[in-house]
Design a protein around this motif. Structure first.
Motif, PDB file in Angstrom:
ATOM      1  N   GLU A 103       0.919  -1.102   0.054  1.00 50.74           N
ATOM      2  CA  GLU A 103       0.294  -0.083   0.092  1.00 50.74           C
ATOM      3  C   GLU A 103       0.744   1.241   0.039  1.00 50.74           C
ATOM      4  OE1 GLU A 103      -3.909   0.064   2.089  1.00 50.74           O
ATOM      5  OE2 GLU A 103      -3.458  -2.035   2.757  1.00 50.74           O
ATOM      6  N   ASN A 104       1.956   1.307   0.588  1.00 50.50           N
ATOM      7  CA  ASN A 104       2.937   2.517   0.760  1.00 50.50           C
ATOM      8  C   ASN A 104       3.335   2.818  -0.868  1.00 50.50           C
ATOM      9  OD1 ASN A 104       4.088   4.466   2.212  1.00 50.50           O
ATOM     10  ND2 ASN A 104       6.112   3.623   1.646  1.00 50.50           N
ATOM     11  N   ALA A 105       3.650   1.742  -1.413  1.00 52.14           N
ATOM     12  CA  ALA A 105       4.271   1.963  -3.044  1.00 52.14           C
ATOM     13  C   ALA A 105       3.208   2.548  -3.580  1.00 52.14           C
ATOM     14  CB  ALA A 105       4.796   0.671  -3.492  1.00 52.14           C
ATOM     15  N   MET A 106       1.738   2.024  -3.578  1.00 47.64           N
ATOM     16  CA  MET A 106       0.804   2.541  -4.169  1.00 47.64           C
ATOM     17  C   MET A 106       0.310   3.781  -3.802  1.00 47.64           C
ATOM     18  SD  MET A 106      -3.041   1.226  -4.091  1.00 47.64           S
ATOM     19  CE  MET A 106      -3.355   1.631  -2.540  1.00 47.64           C
ATOM     20  N   LYS A 107       0.476   4.362  -2.726  1.00 52.72           N
ATOM     21  CA  LYS A 107       0.315   5.878  -2.302  1.00 52.72           C
ATOM     22  C   LYS A 107       1.429   6.658  -2.785  1.00 52.72           C
ATOM     23  CE  LYS A 107       0.101   8.501   1.923  1.00 52.72           C
ATOM     24  NZ  LYS A 107       0.560   8.626   3.346  1.00 52.72           N
ATOM     25  N   ILE A 108       2.518   6.292  -2.693  1.00 54.30           N
ATOM     26  CA  ILE A 108       3.917   7.170  -3.291  1.00 54.30           C
ATOM     27  C   ILE A 108       3.385   7.495  -4.637  1.00 54.30           C
ATOM     28  CG2 ILE A 108       6.446   7.058  -3.506  1.00 54.30           C
ATOM     29  CD1 ILE A 108       6.357   5.690  -0.806  1.00 54.30           C
TER      30      ILE A 108
END
Length: 139
Positions: free
Chosen positions: A87-92
């Motif tokens: 999810e962090n990769a998606m957000k960034i």
């Protein structure tokens, strides 16, 4: 003393290798995007996505699994599925894409020329179940 060292080595080694194995086995997440698009701007929307959005998304690490068109409840829809490490990769990636100057300029220019491109967007984050037949959609 030697026995304590061996026990500690085994315990420490198991936890380190166990973490590595669980990280390798971690399932990616997927993101389903559904855009309701005005019929009159369908081709312009598709052209803009193909010619510009895909190229700029690639710059931010987007992995697109597949893209579809749909007619649902008399609505024209554009649907695509993304795969992310987490999810962090998606957000960034989304932050980078949405603030990208070139993308903002393209959106402004095409909206000025053709009007609205999107009536509504549905965005869903999908997490694979542990009994899913495939843990990764892309190989």
């Amino acid at each position: 003393m030697k026995q304590i060292f061996i026990v500690l080595l085994i315990v420490f080694g198991s936890s380190v290798f166990g973490q590595e194995a669980s990280q390798k086995d971690a399932s990616p997440i997927h993101q389903l995007r559904i855009y309701e698009i005005p019929k009159e701007n369908k081709q312009v929307f598709l052209d803009r996505f193909r010619d510009h959005a895909l190229r700029i998304m690639k710059k931010y690490g987007f992995t697109i699994v597949s893209i579809w068109e749909s007619e649902f409840n008399e609505k024209t829809e554009f649907v695509y599925l993304l795969e992310w490490k987490d999810e962090n990769a998606m957000k960034i990636a989304w932050q980078g894409f949405m603030t990208d100057k070139e993308w903002k300029d393209i959106k402004m220019q095409t909206a000025k020329q053709y009007g609205d491109f999107v009536n509504e967007i549905e965005d869903r984050t999908l997490k694979l179940t542990d009994f899913s037949p495939q843990k990764r959609l892309l190989k």
